[in-house]
Motif scaffolding. Structure first.
Motif, short mmCIF file in Angstrom:
data_model
loop_
_atom_site.label_atom_id
_atom_site.label_comp_id
_atom_site.label_asym_id
_atom_site.label_seq_id
_atom_site.Cartn_x
_atom_site.Cartn_y
_atom_site.Cartn_z
N THR A 193 0.86 -1.19 0.00
CA THR A 193 0.00 0.00 0.00
C THR A 193 0.89 1.24 0.00
O THR A 193 2.11 1.11 -0.15
CB THR A 193 -0.98 0.02 1.19
OG1 THR A 193 -1.91 1.10 1.02
CG2 THR A 193 -0.26 0.22 2.53
N VAL A 194 0.26 2.41 0.17
CA VAL A 194 1.05 3.66 0.22
C VAL A 194 1.00 4.25 1.62
O VAL A 194 0.06 3.98 2.38
CB VAL A 194 0.51 4.71 -0.79
CG1 VAL A 194 0.90 4.34 -2.20
CG2 VAL A 194 -0.99 4.91 -0.66
N SER A 195 2.00 5.09 1.92
CA SER A 195 2.07 5.65 3.27
C SER A 195 0.97 6.68 3.53
O SER A 195 0.60 6.92 4.67
CB SER A 195 3.44 6.29 3.52
OG SER A 195 3.72 7.21 2.50
N GLN A 196 0.43 7.28 2.46
CA GLN A 196 -0.63 8.28 2.64
C GLN A 196 -1.85 7.91 1.80
O GLN A 196 -2.05 8.45 0.70
CB GLN A 196 -0.13 9.67 2.21
CG GLN A 196 1.02 10.23 3.01
CD GLN A 196 0.67 10.40 4.49
OE1 GLN A 196 -0.51 10.58 4.86
NE2 GLN A 196 1.66 10.32 5.36
N PRO A 197 -2.70 7.02 2.30
CA PRO A 197 -3.90 6.67 1.50
C PRO A 197 -4.77 7.92 1.28
O PRO A 197 -4.94 8.72 2.20
CB PRO A 197 -4.64 5.67 2.40
CG PRO A 197 -3.62 5.20 3.40
CD PRO A 197 -2.64 6.31 3.57
N SER A 198 -5.26 8.07 0.08
CA SER A 198 -6.08 9.25 -0.26
C SER A 198 -6.89 8.91 -1.50
O SER A 198 -6.60 7.93 -2.20
CB SER A 198 -5.18 10.45 -0.59
OG SER A 198 -4.40 10.13 -1.74
N ILE A 199 -7.86 9.74 -1.80
CA ILE A 199 -8.68 9.52 -3.01
C ILE A 199 -7.78 9.62 -4.24
O ILE A 199 -7.92 8.83 -5.18
CB ILE A 199 -9.83 10.54 -3.05
CG1 ILE A 199 -10.85 10.14 -1.96
CG2 ILE A 199 -10.49 10.58 -4.43
CD1 ILE A 199 -12.20 10.76 -2.05
N GLU A 200 -6.80 10.54 -4.22
CA GLU A 200 -5.89 10.70 -5.37
C GLU A 200 -5.10 9.40 -5.58
O GLU A 200 -4.95 8.92 -6.70
CB GLU A 200 -4.89 11.85 -5.15
CG GLU A 200 -5.49 13.24 -5.10
CD GLU A 200 -6.33 13.49 -3.85
OE1 GLU A 200 -5.99 12.95 -2.78
OE2 GLU A 200 -7.35 14.20 -3.95
N ASN A 201 -4.60 8.83 -4.49
CA ASN A 201 -3.85 7.58 -4.61
C ASN A 201 -4.74 6.43 -5.07
O ASN A 201 -4.31 5.56 -5.84
CB ASN A 201 -3.17 7.23 -3.28
CG ASN A 201 -1.79 7.87 -3.18
OD1 ASN A 201 -1.08 7.98 -4.19
ND2 ASN A 201 -1.40 8.29 -2.00
N THR A 202 -5.99 6.41 -4.60
CA THR A 202 -6.92 5.36 -5.05
C THR A 202 -7.14 5.50 -6.55
O THR A 202 -7.14 4.51 -7.29
CB THR A 202 -8.26 5.46 -4.28
OG1 THR A 202 -7.98 5.37 -2.90
CG2 THR A 202 -9.21 4.35 -4.68
N ASN A 203 -7.32 6.74 -7.00
CA ASN A 203 -7.52 6.97 -8.44
C ASN A 203 -6.29 6.53 -9.23
O ASN A 203 -6.41 5.91 -10.29
CB ASN A 203 -7.85 8.44 -8.72
CG ASN A 203 -9.25 8.79 -8.24
OD1 ASN A 203 -10.10 7.90 -8.13
ND2 ASN A 203 -9.48 10.05 -7.92
N ALA A 204 -5.09 6.84 -8.70
CA ALA A 204 -3.85 6.45 -9.39
C ALA A 204 -3.77 4.92 -9.45
O ALA A 204 -3.35 4.34 -10.47
CB ALA A 204 -2.64 7.01 -8.66
N MET A 205 -4.17 4.26 -8.39
CA MET A 205 -4.15 2.79 -8.37
C MET A 205 -5.13 2.23 -9.40
O MET A 205 -4.78 1.33 -10.18
CB MET A 205 -4.51 2.32 -6.94
CG MET A 205 -4.45 0.84 -6.71
SD MET A 205 -6.04 0.12 -6.99
CE MET A 205 -6.85 0.43 -5.47
N MET A 206 -6.34 2.81 -9.43
CA MET A 206 -7.36 2.27 -10.33
C MET A 206 -6.97 2.42 -11.79
O MET A 206 -7.32 1.59 -12.62
CB MET A 206 -8.71 2.95 -10.06
CG MET A 206 -9.30 2.53 -8.72
SD MET A 206 -11.01 3.07 -8.48
CE MET A 206 -10.83 4.81 -8.35
N SER A 207 -6.26 3.52 -12.11
CA SER A 207 -5.94 3.75 -13.52
C SER A 207 -4.58 3.18 -13.93
O SER A 207 -4.19 3.28 -15.09
CB SER A 207 -6.00 5.25 -13.83
OG SER A 207 -5.06 5.92 -13.02
N HIS A 208 -3.86 2.59 -12.99
CA HIS A 208 -2.53 2.07 -13.32
C HIS A 208 -2.64 0.86 -14.26
O HIS A 208 -3.36 -0.09 -13.96
CB HIS A 208 -1.79 1.67 -12.04
CG HIS A 208 -0.31 1.56 -12.24
ND1 HIS A 208 0.26 0.59 -13.03
CD2 HIS A 208 0.71 2.32 -11.77
CE1 HIS A 208 1.58 0.75 -13.03
NE2 HIS A 208 1.87 1.79 -12.27
#
Ligand code: NAD
Length: 471
Positions: free
Chosen positions: A199-214
């Protein structure tokens, strides 16, 4: 000086957390820190590299890694720490019930045994159909069951040969990261490739979006409310959506009313009503209603009759839009909610009950707190129809207390929920006092139902042409 055991445990765990920040060869193996990465891109790339290595591990290895996850969670100090932290960090639910839920996730989530092979043999040879991994899975987890979902998804996804990138809810960040570190350490000790669970050290909506589009993330699994389920289903990737519920309970005059009263209160107050499967409204045939309410009170229900106090509670716990609960009340105890409304009760009050109409916000809104509205109906058929309406087509969970087989069957057919519990508390539906395995990702919208390892795998066919039999 006497130091409270809890204080000691939290100091030990805080120190362990700090130690995690110190580089170690195993943690460094994939450039992360026991599975925790600064950037989502690094996390996904590490998980992809891990999965490539994982493909070459045997089924025996996979089973050993799954067992390592179970063991580390079941270690008493870990189980107690994540359960306590989960309740404290999110401000939702209660420690004792989180202990039960975390233990349940670690013991009753299916592992590699779930992946059965189909074989067809004949004059043309032998064909196998096997469950094969997707690759890297992106899993989004809720505040309501933060650790339970990570445990259950890690077991099922790794059993199926995948690696997983978690996007925890930011409000459950610390406990989620702590658990992911624990899992990584346990996997490293068992000899697994590094970074199978990241996972990432700072979970956030931006990080979730980056994960979904990777592009390296091949499957998305969202356990949460309607917003995130819709988002993953619109992603263009294979997605599993485990969304909201609003489980009704129907009670008719043929039911064992004493047992129904107890079962409903036990199910409703479990983890302060956080589980998406927990009883959210009762619909009872008029002739059985008074005795049911009597039995609910006998089992820890407190009935609020004063309409003014009911209105006060509505204003406290339902947002102005009339559609969502006020987050600061989600997962709070009945006593706490009553106190905020100016009503003081004893500690043994487990659930607030109130007689309302069908349109009342207590019935319509998925509150996720121990407030249980009771709606009277003239007969069981009217009750079943109302249950279908207030479940809002989520097709998630419903309960019925009845000895009339025809009516039980009628409700099952009309309501079409993934889980339908007859004559038991809601949690019987996830393997507590009911037969069957457990999961904390119940996929109604996309149809996997109670997810398990095979839900996170692809069906692949392997065909050997030519005689291959012993007949
Ligand atoms: P939530 O929808 O607020 O959050 C769930 C997750 O989605 C979190 O990690 C959150 O950060 C993320 N998220 C939400 N909106 C997002 C967006 N626009 N972009 C990116 N990420 C986003 O839900 P919650 O309050 O944490 O959990 C409660 C809800 O989840 C309830 O509706 C409950 O019924 C449901 N739930 C369902 C299941 C199931 O198995 N079906 C299990 C647990 C919870």
């Amino acid at each position: 000086m006497n130091i409270d055991e809890r204080v000691v445990a939290s100091i030990v765990n805080a120190v362990l957390g700090r130690l995690d920040d110190v580089s170690s060869p195993a943690a460094e193996a994939g450039g992360g820190n026991w599975g925790i990465f600064e950037s989502m891109n690094d996390a996904v790339e590490a998980a992809a590299a891990a999965q490539k290595k994982y493909i070459n591990c045997t089924m025996h290895d996979r089973a050993a890694y799954v067992q390592a996850i179970r063991d580390v969670v079941l270690k008493q100090e870990n189980l107690e720490y994540i359960s306590r932290q989960s309740a404290e960090e999110t401000g939702m639910g209660n420690y004792e019930h989180k202990l039960i839920k975390n233990r349940l996730a670690a013991t009753k989530t299916p592992g590699t045994e779930d992946l059965t092979t189909d074989a067809m043999s004949g004059d043309d040879g032998l064909t196998l159909v096997e469950y094969s991994p997707f690759g890297v899975i992106g899993a989004i987890t809720p505040t309501t069951n933060p650790t339970e979902t990570i445990i259950c998804n890690s077991i099922g996804m790794l059993a199926a040969g995948n690696s997983v990138v978690f996007s925890p809810h930011p409000r459950a960040k610390n406990v989620s990261l702590h658990l992911i570190r624990l899992i990584n350490r346990a996997l490293a000790e068992a000899g697994a490739p590094a970074n199978l669970v990241v996972t990432v050290s700072q979970p956030s909506i931006e990080n979730t979006n980056a994960m979904m589009s990777h592009p390296m993330v091949r499957m998305l699994v969202a356990t949460g409310g309607p917003g995130i389920v819709k988002t993953v289903l619109s992603s263009g990737k294979k997605a599993i959506g485990a969304g909201a519920g609003n489980p009704p309970v129907v009670v008719d005059e043929t039911a064992n009313i004493e047992k129904a009263g107890k079962d409903i209160i036990d199910g409703c107050c479990f983890d302060n009503n956080l589980p998406c499967i927990a009883e959210k409204e009762v619909i009872v045939v008029d002739s059985a209603a008074d005795y049911l309410i009597f039995n609910m009170k006998k089992n820890g229900a407190y009935e609020v009759k004063d309409p003014e106090i009911i209105d006060r509670i509505v204003k406290l716990v339902v947002q102005e839009n009339g559609k969502s609960p006020v987050t600061s009340f989600v997962g709070k105890s009945a006593k706490y909610i009553l106190e905020q409304a100016g009503v003081h009760v004893d500690d043994d009050v487990r659930v607030i009950i109130a007689q309302t109409g069908e349109d009342h916000p207590f019935v319509q809104v998925e509150l996720m707190m121990p407030i249980l509205p009771i709606v009277r109906v003239p007969d069981v058929d009217a009750g079943i129809e109302m249950a279908v309406r207030v479940e809002h087509g989520n097709r998630h969970t419903a309960m019925m207390h009845s000895r009339n087989v025809d009516k039980l069957t009628k409700m099952a057919k009309l309501i079409q929920t993934t889980i339908f519990v007859k004559n038991g508390p809601s949690y019987a539906g996830i393997g507590v006092g009911g037969e069957g395995y457990t999961t904390f990702t119940i996929a109604g919208p996309t149809g996997e139902g109670l997810t398990s390892a095979k839900s996170f795998a692809r069906r692949r066919r392997c065909v050997l042409v030519g005689g291959m039999d012993v007949r």
